[in-house]
Design a protein around this motif. Structure first.
Motif, PDB file in Angstrom:
ATOM      1  N   VAL A   1      -5.727  -6.889   4.866  1.00 51.92           N
ATOM      2  CA  VAL A   1      -6.295  -6.084   3.881  1.00 51.92           C
ATOM      3  C   VAL A   1      -5.635  -4.707   4.204  1.00 51.92           C
ATOM      4  O   VAL A   1      -6.126  -4.332   5.305  1.00 51.92           O
ATOM      5  CB  VAL A   1      -7.665  -5.912   3.337  1.00 51.92           C
TER       6      VAL A   1
ATOM      7  N   ALA B   1       0.795  -1.137  -0.091  1.00 53.17           N
ATOM      8  CA  ALA B   1      -0.065   0.019  -0.218  1.00 53.17           C
ATOM      9  C   ALA B   1       0.741   1.141  -0.173  1.00 53.17           C
ATOM     10  O   ALA B   1       0.562   2.321  -0.496  1.00 53.17           O
ATOM     11  CB  ALA B   1      -1.016   0.020   1.144  1.00 53.17           C
TER      12      ALA B   1
ATOM     13  N   THR C   1      -0.191   3.363   7.106  1.00 54.44           N
ATOM     14  CA  THR C   1      -1.178   2.335   6.501  1.00 54.44           C
ATOM     15  C   THR C   1      -2.394   2.096   7.702  1.00 54.44           C
ATOM     16  O   THR C   1      -1.684   1.796   8.972  1.00 54.44           O
ATOM     17  CB  THR C   1      -0.810   1.242   5.734  1.00 54.44           C
TER      18      THR C   1
ATOM     19  N   ALA D   1      -4.878  -0.004   3.585  1.00 49.97           N
ATOM     20  CA  ALA D   1      -4.793   1.227   2.666  1.00 49.97           C
ATOM     21  C   ALA D   1      -4.062   2.274   3.261  1.00 49.97           C
ATOM     22  O   ALA D   1      -3.836   2.268   4.200  1.00 49.97           O
ATOM     23  CB  ALA D   1      -6.390   1.571   2.786  1.00 49.97           C
TER      24      ALA D   1
ATOM     25  N   ALA E   1      -4.800  -1.480   8.298  1.00 49.07           N
ATOM     26  CA  ALA E   1      -5.074  -2.519   7.768  1.00 49.07           C
ATOM     27  C   ALA E   1      -5.633  -3.405   8.904  1.00 49.07           C
ATOM     28  O   ALA E   1      -5.849  -3.215  10.126  1.00 49.07           O
ATOM     29  CB  ALA E   1      -3.637  -3.329   7.511  1.00 49.07           C
TER      30      ALA E   1
ATOM     31  N   ILE F   1     -11.755  -0.058   4.611  1.00 46.22           N
ATOM     32  CA  ILE F   1     -10.515   0.007   5.071  1.00 46.22           C
ATOM     33  C   ILE F   1     -10.032   1.484   4.425  1.00 46.22           C
ATOM     34  O   ILE F   1      -9.349   2.373   5.108  1.00 46.22           O
ATOM     35  CB  ILE F   1      -9.485  -1.083   5.161  1.00 46.22           C
ATOM     36  N   ALA F   2     -10.076   1.690   3.286  1.00 46.76           N
ATOM     37  CA  ALA F   2      -9.699   2.811   2.252  1.00 46.76           C
ATOM     38  C   ALA F   2     -10.576   4.209   2.854  1.00 46.76           C
ATOM     39  O   ALA F   2     -10.027   5.092   3.139  1.00 46.76           O
ATOM     40  CB  ALA F   2     -10.153   2.504   0.935  1.00 46.76           C
TER      41      ALA F   2
ATOM     42  N   GLY G   1     -11.768  -3.746   1.413  1.00 43.27           N
ATOM     43  CA  GLY G   1     -11.172  -2.815   0.987  1.00 43.27           C
ATOM     44  C   GLY G   1     -11.909  -1.386   0.875  1.00 43.27           C
ATOM     45  O   GLY G   1     -10.945  -0.207   1.340  1.00 43.27           O
TER      46      GLY G   1
ATOM     47  N   TYR H   1      -6.493  -0.047  -2.355  1.00 41.84           N
ATOM     48  CA  TYR H   1      -6.287  -0.967  -1.365  1.00 41.84           C
ATOM     49  C   TYR H   1      -5.451  -2.167  -1.800  1.00 41.84           C
ATOM     50  O   TYR H   1      -5.260  -2.399  -2.732  1.00 41.84           O
ATOM     51  CB  TYR H   1      -7.366  -1.745  -0.458  1.00 41.84           C
ATOM     52  N   SER H   2      -4.722  -2.720  -0.600  1.00 43.26           N
ATOM     53  CA  SER H   2      -3.703  -3.819  -0.898  1.00 43.26           C
ATOM     54  C   SER H   2      -4.243  -5.020  -0.307  1.00 43.26           C
ATOM     55  O   SER H   2      -4.687  -4.984   0.593  1.00 43.26           O
ATOM     56  CB  SER H   2      -2.506  -3.549  -0.750  1.00 43.26           C
TER      57      SER H   2
END
Length: 248
Positions: free
Chosen positions: A198, A140, A212, A200, A214, A234-235, A231, A184-185
């Motif tokens: 997950v 991220a 980040t 962001a 997570a 979290i974003a 995602g 997001y990752s």
């Protein structure tokens, strides 16, 4: 070299070359072996250094070094801005929520955590570090760094931690492109076995990645179909933290 300056330089050298012997440090600094040994013992007593468990003639950094940055951040605007959104995110997802910051290109460092109520859950201690390329939190951050930084990371080599760890240039860059597109990752057992996450990025006003947020969970509770929903949540939390930090 004054004693304080000498101690700091030896501490830095150990961090860079660990695990390292007294003899190796003596050659680096051109100091008497007794002086280096005395400095190492003093730093060990203070918790800054420790003897390597497998080879006690070698020295490595101690737990206090890892705790300094998280402790310093606890009074920061980022830490204050993140706490309430992290708690709300935990209450929504009932998964462990982490706040992590990058240590240049070396690693991600966990600086805060809100635990879930599940008996079986993931655990990352405050001060824990993890590689950027193999984790959701790290990627991220990487997705928003200049190309030159990513090139530098790749040139140093991408260590493999599991079968799905991205270990080649093309694989990593494709993943980072997805992170930028999605916001997001995702990490599914790419660093630790049976651990998924997950994450962001929390961006500064100019787009610089600062940290980040997570959610991490055991693979047994990871649901691929829910990833877009996770995602987004979290974003959204990451954007709220950024806005709160900037006073919006």
């Amino acid at each position: 070299m004054k004693s304080v300056t000498r101690s700091l330089r030896i501490l830095e050298a150990v961090a860079q070359h660990q695990p390292v012997t007294v003899g190796e440090l003596t050659k680096m600094f051109g100091l008497p072996k007794s002086t280096v040994q005395r400095t190492l013992v003093t730093l060990n007593e203070a918790g800054w250094l420790r003897a390597n468990r497998k080879d006690t003639t070698r020295w490595e950094i101690g737990a206090r070094v890892l705790a300094v940055r998280p402790a310093a951040l606890q009074g920061s605007s980022l830490f204050a801005a993140a706490r309430e959104p992290m708690i709300r995110l935990r209450d929504t997802l009932n998964e462990t929520i982490h706040l992590s910051v990058p240590d240049a290109l070396q690693s991600m460092v966990v600086v805060d955590r809100v635990d879930c109520t599940h008996a079986v859950r993931t655990f990352h201690a405050i001060g824990d570090t993890s590689p950027l390329h193999a984790t959701a939190t790290g990627r991220a951050i990487l997705a928003h760094l200049p190309k030159a930084d990513i090139d530098e990371l790749v040139e140093h080599g991408l260590e493999r931690f599991g079968d799905s760890t991205p270990t080649d240039d093309g694989q990593l860059r494709a993943d980072l492109a997805r992170v930028r597109a999605d916001g997001y990752s995702v990490n599914r057992k790419q660093y630790r076995p049976d651990v998924c996450a997950v994450a962001a990025p929390i961006l500064d006003e100019d787009g610089t990645p600062l940290a980040t947020v997570a959610a991490s969970m055991p693979e047994s509770r990871y649901d691929e179909q829910r990833v877009p929903e996770l995602g987004r949540l979290i974003a959204d939390a990451a954007k709220e933290i950024a806005a709160r930090r900037n006073g919006a």
